[in-house]
Design a protein around this motif. Structure first.
Motif, mmCIF file in Angstrom:
data_model
loop_
_atom_site.group_PDB
_atom_site.id
_atom_site.type_symbol
_atom_site.label_atom_id
_atom_site.label_comp_id
_atom_site.label_asym_id
_atom_site.label_seq_id
_atom_site.Cartn_x
_atom_site.Cartn_y
_atom_site.Cartn_z
ATOM 1 N N UNK A 244 0.749 -1.095 0.110
ATOM 2 C CA UNK A 244 0.078 -0.084 0.082
ATOM 3 C C UNK A 244 0.910 1.211 -0.046
ATOM 4 N N UNK A 245 1.384 1.630 -1.021
ATOM 5 C CA UNK A 245 2.175 2.721 -1.173
ATOM 6 C C UNK A 245 1.623 3.770 -2.147
ATOM 7 N N UNK A 246 1.738 4.802 -1.669
ATOM 8 C CA UNK A 246 1.133 5.938 -2.523
ATOM 9 C C UNK A 246 2.008 7.146 -2.703
ATOM 10 N N UNK A 247 2.153 7.953 -3.911
ATOM 11 C CA UNK A 247 2.819 9.176 -3.956
ATOM 12 C C UNK A 247 2.682 9.649 -5.284
ATOM 13 N N UNK A 248 3.081 10.908 -5.506
ATOM 14 C CA UNK A 248 3.076 11.233 -6.688
ATOM 15 C C UNK A 248 4.437 12.046 -7.110
ATOM 16 N N UNK A 249 4.803 11.902 -8.440
ATOM 17 C CA UNK A 249 6.166 12.333 -8.655
ATOM 18 C C UNK A 249 5.860 13.221 -10.055
ATOM 19 N N UNK A 250 6.572 14.596 -10.125
ATOM 20 C CA UNK A 250 6.636 15.231 -11.313
ATOM 21 C C UNK A 250 7.859 15.266 -12.050
ATOM 22 N N UNK A 251 7.765 15.575 -13.227
ATOM 23 C CA UNK A 251 9.291 15.825 -14.104
ATOM 24 C C UNK A 251 10.172 16.562 -13.331
ATOM 25 N N UNK A 252 11.316 16.256 -13.211
ATOM 26 C CA UNK A 252 12.505 17.254 -12.709
ATOM 27 C C UNK A 252 12.753 17.094 -11.338
ATOM 28 N N UNK A 253 11.802 16.194 -10.803
ATOM 29 C CA UNK A 253 11.869 16.281 -9.393
ATOM 30 C C UNK A 253 12.638 14.740 -8.771
#
Ligand code: ATP
Ligand code: SF4
Ligand code: MG
Lengths: 317, 318, 349
Positions: free
Chosen positions: C42-51
């Motif tokens: 149960x892992x959740x996260x969000x990632x944007x380009x450049x990060x």
């Protein structure tokens, strides 16, 4: 992230490839066939023997019993009860496997043949097991000069086509049961020596061996008490496959006319004598061939089970 | 690189020497006098002369040396009785055996490699288990059994293919050559398929667990290419070694199969020589087989190090 | 950019400009003889380009499985993978290999832990680079070779022409890892995974490789997930850090926030156990007392409770949920989070 391996087939192969690919004189083909046989068919779980193993054991037990009891079994005597008038007959109620070219009962010849064929195969492999095992153990344990010399001898013996070696030995020494046994023993010595050596080499590096030595155990004691028990499963499984190979080799020798003399009943000779009649009475060849097939299959299978049960992998690395 | 190869080569020469020396010794241990075999009814005088002619009165080592000298110069000796030269027999029979073994090796690999690759990839599937069970059974099927079955059904019962012992040389009539060769080749090939397939399969299964396979996958390389380009290459190196070592089994198998079908190859000639106690001829045959075996493996050794960059470089450094 | 602002922006932008990577309740279980291994739970996260996201945790906490699960590089059999992985809005969980092949190497790529075993030993380095290029970019052999050459120089390999023709065993570990990086960035992926890219390397080259990854990530405007068991590695190189324990994210915050205000006792323990430079390069984190949890029969309540210095009865019966992000974007799952005073003792690097 690794998948658990689907089977344990790799260890023997690696055991052999590691030593063979790197040793300068190539090893033999029979070891390769052993490796092929052991390439993991049986998935032995801790639960005990699979059903197939029991069937294989059952087959071997019946065969060995029949071979031992042949003289007292209620079967026609293959020589005295021969009926030349009914030569080369297919299966009938009286003679379930038919009669051969001299009117001898094929079923009883197969049982009498088992006596000789199994004796030859077992005696040859046991001899090879003892001598080859001892050589392998010593050369694996003493890594220095002794090991090197013994290893080189093994390699030289292995570097020769096995059947040709056996053929040469039998033809030079004479076609007796003893000589065929010796020929097959000579063939199996280097095979067992190599397996034992590779396995012993790895075990002799282990801490508990060093510990035993440090506590003052002598070389012989260390070899027999510490190393041998660990090497034994690998040796035994190879020996089982070796018996299968020896059975086939005996038959092959007979078939090319260089096995035990035709008047001695062996499986090879039973087939050999039927060869002339394959047009009219193929049963003379089919039945003994089937028996050989089942026996070899059973032995291959048991070798596989043994290796999987003892998880030979450990000793191979 | 040259040094290791010289060493290897010397060891192989040594193997041939030891093998021929031992067989030579065994012939000498024979009960009975070869001279009496050649001229059973000759006078003592004639026998003594022949003995000197053949060099049989010389010490063992000298006899071996003489045989070896002749052999190296391409004189393989003569049959006792007919004075037929071993060279002529070899000239006609060796190509037949080589053809048989080449076909068998070729077809065995041709079938075993795709089987090994696909079963390794789908290890544990129904397809894999089926193929495995079949191959395990094939391993237990001696080649003489296959040969006899073919001879009984394809040859005798259905009369689809000739069982007679004529082998038309390939250049004369390829089609005839093949009809005669087909059954012996099949008999010899079946068992080899099982050996190669099972070894390749387990080797491939191990290779497919390697990290570099995951790397290839992470690059987006399609499965098919990963199997054939990335995984097979390292595994094929082991297969190559095995194929070389297997030549021994192939030679043994060829002897048996040639006898069952009466193929006039070297294997057949060898067994004939054994039965007729033609020891000088036998001696040369054994030597030729030893050389054949050892040469193939030497060649494969070289090929191996050409194909495996790790060994290639280790050698050039050494 | 905090998690809250990501959500805002994604709400107002069309689907094509969805965040690069949205992982939601991703679970990855392995069926084994001994039972179900809940490697990622149960892992959740969000990632944007450049990060850059740092994933930190002890050995066996599920970092590798997490990254491979996101990428879809899991064993074929005996795996249960559920939840959602959206890459530019496209759902990847349950996607066919034929679809994934388009993403692997092209859109997302991975640098593996051990450069010694991750390169094909019997294929020239050049071929290993151009292979992926030609697979995805439909370019000529020559063009691919030129690109490979440029790639090798950009990852700092001297004499690239010569190196292209070499085999992996002719190179040092650091060199091979550079090659691995070149392979990974070859097709210009938008997302780069680096799974403990330096653990197998000499201490002296570790920093170089990490710096290289960082510059490449910036220059190419990639998103990067940097997996490590060493908090020291991610300290100066990531925008955000997720701390994993027993397959779960137990604390997640922007890097600065985490180091100035860590709240989870496990993070605290990790921080105090950062290996010293003098340690051998692959030293395991042994300084945390007790054993990593059994993933087949995990302890009830808080998974860290058997090893936690602050554990109470509540901890042992009730599992703390991952808190909603606070104004700093800081999340953690603990009933009794570490207070500010504890920071000093832990020592901020
Ligand atoms: N194929 C598999 N089958 C069964 N269990 C697996 C498999 N792959 C991983 N695991 C288990 O999943 C758990 C998490 O492993 P993972 O490799 O993700 O840990 P990690 O955090 O990357 O550790 P490390 O720092 O050692 O790399 C471990 O307990 C491992 O044994
Ligand atoms: S919930 Fe309790 S046991 Fe778990 S980390 Fe927090 S204090 Fe420790
Ligand atoms: Mg990992």
């Amino acid at each position: 992230m690794r998948d658990p391996l689907p089977d344990h087939g790799e260890e023997l192969i690696h055991l052999m490839h590691d030593s063979e690919a790197r040793s300068d004189v190539p090893a033999d083909s029979v070891t390769q066939q052993f490796a092929a046989v052991s390439a993991g068919t049986v998935k032995a779980k801790r639960k005990g023997l699979p059903l197939g193993a029991w069937i294989a054991i059952g087959w071997m037990a019946i065969l060995i019993l029949a071979a031992i009891l042949a003289p007292v079994l209620p079967i026609p005597d293959p020589i005295n009860d021969a009926n030349p008038l009914k030569a080369a007959q297919g299966p009938t109620l009286d003679h379930i496997f038919g009669l051969d070219g001299n009117g001898r009962d094929v079923f009883s010849r197969i049982i009498w043949g088992a006596r000789n064929s199994l004796f030859i195969a077992f005696a040859a492999v046991i001899t090879g097991f003892l001598i080859g095992g001892a050589l392998g153990l010593i050369s694996g344990y003493f890594k220095g000069r002794i090991g090197g010399v013994l290893g080189a001898i093994t390699d030289i013996l292995l570097a020769f086509p096995q059947l040709v070696l056996a053929l040469a030995v039998v033809s030079f020494l004479g076609r007796t049961v003893f000589n065929v046994t010796m020929a097959l023993a000579i063939v199996s010595i280097p095979i067992l020596a190599r397996i034992t050596r590779a396995s012993a080499l790895s075990w002799s590096e282990r801490d508990f061996v060093t510990a035993a030595r440090a506590q003052g155990a002598g070389h012989i004691r260390t070899m027999l008490r510490e190393i041998l028990p660990n090497v034994l499963p690998a040796m035994l499984s190879i020996a089982l496959l070796g018996i299968a190979v020896a059975i086939v080799a005996e038959a092959s020798l007979s078939l090319v006319g260089a096995g035990v003399k035709p008047d001695v009943t062996t499986w090879g000779n039973v087939i050999f004598s039927g060869q002339a009649y394959i047009r009219d009475a193929p049963s003379m060849v089919l039945f003994p061939s089937m028996v050989i097939f089942f026996t070899v299959y059973a032995l291959n299978y048991l070798g596989d089970v043994l290796r999987a049960t003892f998880d030979v992998r450990e000793s191979a690395l | 690189m040259p040094r290791t190869f010289t060493l290897k080569f010397l060891r192989l020469v040594l193997v041939v020497l030891v093998v021929t020396f031992i067989t030579f010794g065994l012939t000498k241990l024979q009960p009975g006098d070869p001279v009496s075999k050649i001229i059973p009814f000759g006078t003592a005088q004639q026998k003594a002369e022949l003995r000197t002619d053949l060099g049989l009165d010389k010490p063992f080592i000298a006899q071996y040396g003489k045989w070896l000298g002749n052999f190296v110069q391409g004189d393989f000796g003569k049959y006792y009785d007919s004075k037929q030269s071993v060279n002529t027999v070899i000239k006609t029979s060796l190509p037949v055996s080589l053809e048989l073994m080449l076909y068998a090796q070729f077809f065995a690999l041709l079938i075993a490699i795709p089987l090994g690759v696909t079963t390794a990839y789908r290890a544990g599937s129904k397809y894999d288990r089926g193929a495995n069970a079949t191959m395990f059974a094939l391993l237990a099927l001696p080649n003489f059994v296959v040969a006899l079955l073919l001879a009984i059904y394809v040859g005798a019962k259905w009369q689809l293919l000739p069982t007679q012992s004529n082998v038309i040389p390939f250049p004369l009539n390829p089609l005839d050559n093949w009809t005669y060769m087909l059954m012996p080749v099949v008999a010899l090939t079946l068992g080899q398929i099982a050996v190669y397939m099972r070894l390749l399969r387990s080797d491939m299964i191990a290779t497919l667990q390697e990290d570099f396979i995951t790397t290839a996958k992470a690059k987006g390389i399609p499965t098919r290419r990963i199997l054939w380009r990335h995984a097979l290459r390292p595994s094929s190196l082991t297969l190559l070694t095995v194929a070389g070592l297997n030549v021994g089994a192939l030679i043994g198998g060829a002897i048996v199969v040639e006898n069952v079908f009466g193929v006039p190859g070297l294997g057949k000639r060898i067994t004939e020589a054994i039965l007729a106690k033609q020891y000088p001829a036998l001696q040369s045959y054994v030597a030729i087989i030893a050389i054949l075996y050892v040469t193939v493996n030497f060649a494969i050794d070289i090929l191996y190090s050409v194909l495996d960059p790790r060994i290639r470089n280790a050698r050039s450094v050494a | 950019m905090s998690a809250a602002s990501i959500k805002e922006s994604s709400a107002t932008t069309p689907a094509s400009e969805a965040p690069l990577l949205v992982v939601n309740d991703l679970k990855t279980y392995f069926k084994t003889d001994r039972g179900l291994v809940r490697a990622v739970d149960g892992v959740s996260f969000t990632l944007e380009r450049g990060r850059t996201l740092g994933v930190v945790g002890e050995s066996g906490s599920g970092k590798t499985v997490l990254s491979r699960s996101i990428m879809g590089l899991l064993p074929k059999r005996d795996v249960e993978r559920s939840g959602s992985v959206k890459f530019e809005g496209v759902e990847l969980v349950g996607a066919d290999t034929s679809l994934m092949v388009e993403y692997w190497g092209d859109q997302m790529a991975m640098v593996f832990q051990d450069p010694m075993t991750s390169l094909n030993p019997v294929m020239r380095v050049g071929k290993q680079i151009t292979e992926g290029l030609r697979q995805h970019l439909d370019i000529s052999k020559d063009h691919a070779n030129q690109t490979a050459l440029a790639l090798l120089s950009s990852v700092g390999i001297p004499e690239p022409e010569r190196r292209l023709r070499q085999y992996p065993h002719e190179m040092s570990g650091g060199m091979r890892q550079r090659v691995m990086i070149a392979i990974a960035i070859a097709c210009g992926p938008k997302l780069l995974f680096a799974d403990e890219p330096t653990t197998a390397l000499d201490v002296t080259v570790q920093a170089q490789i990490l710096d290289l990854l960082q510059t490449q990530q910036r220059d190419r405007y990639m998103a990067m997930i940097l997996v490590t068991h060493d908090l020291g590695v991610v300290a100066g190189r990531t925008d955000e850090i997720a701390v994993m324990y027993a397959g779960k994210v137990v604390e997640k915050a922007p890097t600065k926030v985490l180091f100035s205000n860590l709240r989870h006792p496990y993070t605290e323990a990790l921080l105090s156990s950062i290996p010293k430079i003098s340690d051998p390069s692959h030293t395991r984190l042994k300084t945390i007392g007790g054993r990593p949890p059994n993933l087949i029969n995990p302890p009830s309540g808080c998974k860290f409770s058997p090893r936690c210095a602050y554990a109470t009865d509540k901890c042992r019966t009730e599992e703390p949920p991952l808190s909603a992000p606070d104004s700093d974007g800081h999340q953690f799952s603990c009933w009794f989070p570490v207070e500010l005073s504890a920071k000093q003792t832990a020592g901020v690097r």
